[in-house]
Design a protein around this motif. Structure first.
Motif, mmCIF file in Angstrom:
data_model
loop_
_atom_site.group_PDB
_atom_site.id
_atom_site.type_symbol
_atom_site.label_atom_id
_atom_site.label_comp_id
_atom_site.label_asym_id
_atom_site.label_seq_id
_atom_site.Cartn_x
_atom_site.Cartn_y
_atom_site.Cartn_z
ATOM 1 N N ARG A 270 56.039 68.170 34.407
ATOM 2 C CA ARG A 270 56.895 69.341 34.620
ATOM 3 C C ARG A 270 58.342 69.087 34.213
ATOM 4 O O ARG A 270 59.017 69.979 33.674
ATOM 5 C CB ARG A 270 56.836 69.760 36.103
ATOM 6 N N ASN A 271 58.831 67.883 34.449
ATOM 7 C CA ASN A 271 60.256 67.615 34.179
ATOM 8 C C ASN A 271 60.518 66.236 33.587
ATOM 9 O O ASN A 271 61.673 65.813 33.490
ATOM 10 C CB ASN A 271 61.074 67.760 35.466
ATOM 11 N N VAL B 160 60.180 63.287 34.785
ATOM 12 C CA VAL B 160 60.644 62.243 35.702
ATOM 13 C C VAL B 160 59.686 61.050 35.622
ATOM 14 O O VAL B 160 58.475 61.219 35.681
ATOM 15 C CB VAL B 160 60.707 62.779 37.151
ATOM 16 N N SER C 11 66.041 62.468 46.460
ATOM 17 C CA SER C 11 66.593 63.512 45.607
ATOM 18 C C SER C 11 65.791 63.732 44.323
ATOM 19 O O SER C 11 66.094 64.639 43.557
ATOM 20 C CB SER C 11 68.037 63.162 45.234
ATOM 21 N N THR C 12 64.774 62.894 44.078
ATOM 22 C CA THR C 12 63.961 63.029 42.873
ATOM 23 C C THR C 12 63.159 64.331 42.925
ATOM 24 O O THR C 12 62.575 64.682 43.951
ATOM 25 C CB THR C 12 63.006 61.836 42.730
ATOM 26 N N ASP C 13 63.137 65.037 41.805
ATOM 27 C CA ASP C 13 62.463 66.334 41.731
ATOM 28 C C ASP C 13 60.962 66.119 41.521
ATOM 29 O O ASP C 13 60.457 66.129 40.392
ATOM 30 C CB ASP C 13 63.047 67.164 40.595
ATOM 31 N N ILE C 14 60.239 65.907 42.605
ATOM 32 C CA ILE C 14 58.777 65.779 42.586
ATOM 33 C C ILE C 14 58.196 66.740 43.617
ATOM 34 O O ILE C 14 58.684 66.816 44.742
ATOM 35 C CB ILE C 14 58.329 64.331 42.886
ATOM 36 N N ARG C 15 57.144 67.446 43.240
ATOM 37 C CA ARG C 15 56.530 68.436 44.125
ATOM 38 C C ARG C 15 55.035 68.165 44.256
ATOM 39 O O ARG C 15 54.427 67.520 43.393
ATOM 40 C CB ARG C 15 56.732 69.854 43.577
ATOM 41 N N ASP D 113 52.206 68.308 41.209
ATOM 42 C CA ASP D 113 52.693 67.836 39.915
ATOM 43 C C ASP D 113 51.652 66.925 39.260
ATOM 44 O O ASP D 113 51.029 66.089 39.918
ATOM 45 C CB ASP D 113 54.006 67.070 40.072
ATOM 46 N N LYS E 43 59.471 63.315 53.252
ATOM 47 C CA LYS E 43 60.838 62.784 53.220
ATOM 48 C C LYS E 43 61.309 62.591 54.654
ATOM 49 O O LYS E 43 61.727 63.526 55.327
ATOM 50 C CB LYS E 43 61.764 63.731 52.463
#
Length: 298
Positions: free
Chosen positions: A184-185, A187, A208-212, A215, A240
């Protein structure tokens, strides 16, 4: 008066002997690798022989299948073939578009890699390690570190090779790690085995890492071990905790590690690597000539 039963070896002597033998085995562990490979090569025919009853049972079961079942399977296979044909047509369009974009960006095109279908002969019985044994070895060109995939995604890598067989360490093993990226991004993280077949852990992921959740993780190509772009796992949970420095991310492998039978051995893209080496050599040669001209000018 003498005792009726003579006294045996003392426990202290047994403990000392066990410690001495353990130290000898630890020191000689690396030197025993050739012996292990020779024994593995000798035992490979026995593995084939042990696999004969299972093959005979499979053949018998297939021979006893009813005509209605075969007709139903044939109908399902035809339906899947139509679906896959439509998907391949869309993939061909995407490949052509990708080729055009690569030519615009000046990036090298990846050639089709060599592949061989292998059958699983044995599954590890060791509770502390997760591996399978394949029916291809050094005679087929298999090498240590070779990536292995199935129809869904990455399965693991070859860690031991004999003449007729090879051992594959699964990505779920606690000693295995693979660099991946989020589609997706983009990362980049590392997926580590946990010892559970359907679970991988992404360690040291910042909060803060953009993981959902959901994914898709694919191989990033870093480390030059696994080719880039092969599906690896999907994120299943993300926690988190305020009391922890990093997020707790769990992913599920896409490959069916608990019921694999046929796998795909992949060879590296030799033409692309050779082209990259030639290009690097040309750049270094041009830089050297430019430096010599600068020295002459001075």
């Amino acid at each position: 008066m003498k005792p009726i039963f003579a006294r045996g070896i003392s426990n202290q002597f047994r403990l000392t002997l066990a410690i001495i033998l353990s130290v000898i085995l630890i020191v000689a562990n690396n030197r025993l690798d050739p012996v292990r490979k020779s024994v593995s090569s000798v035992l490979s025919p026995l593995q084939y022989i042990a696999n004969v009853p299972g093959a005979l049972l499979d053949w018998s079961a297939e021979s006893l299948a009813t005509r209605n079942m075969l007709a139903q399977q044939n109908k399902e296979l035809l339906r899947q073939q139509l679906l896959m044909s439509e998907r391949l047509q869309r993939f061909e369009h995407l490949r052509q578009e990708n080729d055009r974009l690569r030519s615009l960006l000046g990036s090298p095109v990846h050639m089709d890699a060599k592949k061989i279908v292998a059958e699983v002969m044995e599954v590890a019985s060791d509770p502390f390690h997760q591996y399978v044994v394949l029916n291809h070895g050094a005679r087929s060109g298999v090498f240590v570190g070779q990536p292995v995939v199935d129809a869904q995604g990455v399965v693991g890598q070859v860690v031991q090779v004999s003449e007729l067989s090879s051992r594959v360490l699964l990505i779920s093993d606690v000693t295995h790690a693979i660099p991946v990226r989020v589609t997706r991004n983009d990362v980049r993280v590392v997926a580590n085995g946990t010892g559970v077949l359907d679970e991988l852990e992404l360690k040291y992921v910042s909060k803060s890492t953009d993981i959902r959740v959901g994914d898709l993780l694919v191989s990033s190509g870093l480390g030059n071990r696994f080719p880039e772009g092969y599906p690896v796992a999907r994120v299943m949970s993300l926690v988190k905790d305020d009391g922890q420095n990093y997020a707790n991310v769990i992913a599920q492998p896409l490959a069916a590690l608990d019921r694999i039978r046929y796998l795909l051995l992949i060879w590296p893209d030799e033409p692309a690597s050779e082209a990259l080496e030639d290009e690097t050599a040309m750049i270094l040669s041009a830089a050297k000539k430019a430096a010599e001209k600068a020295e002459v000018g001075e």
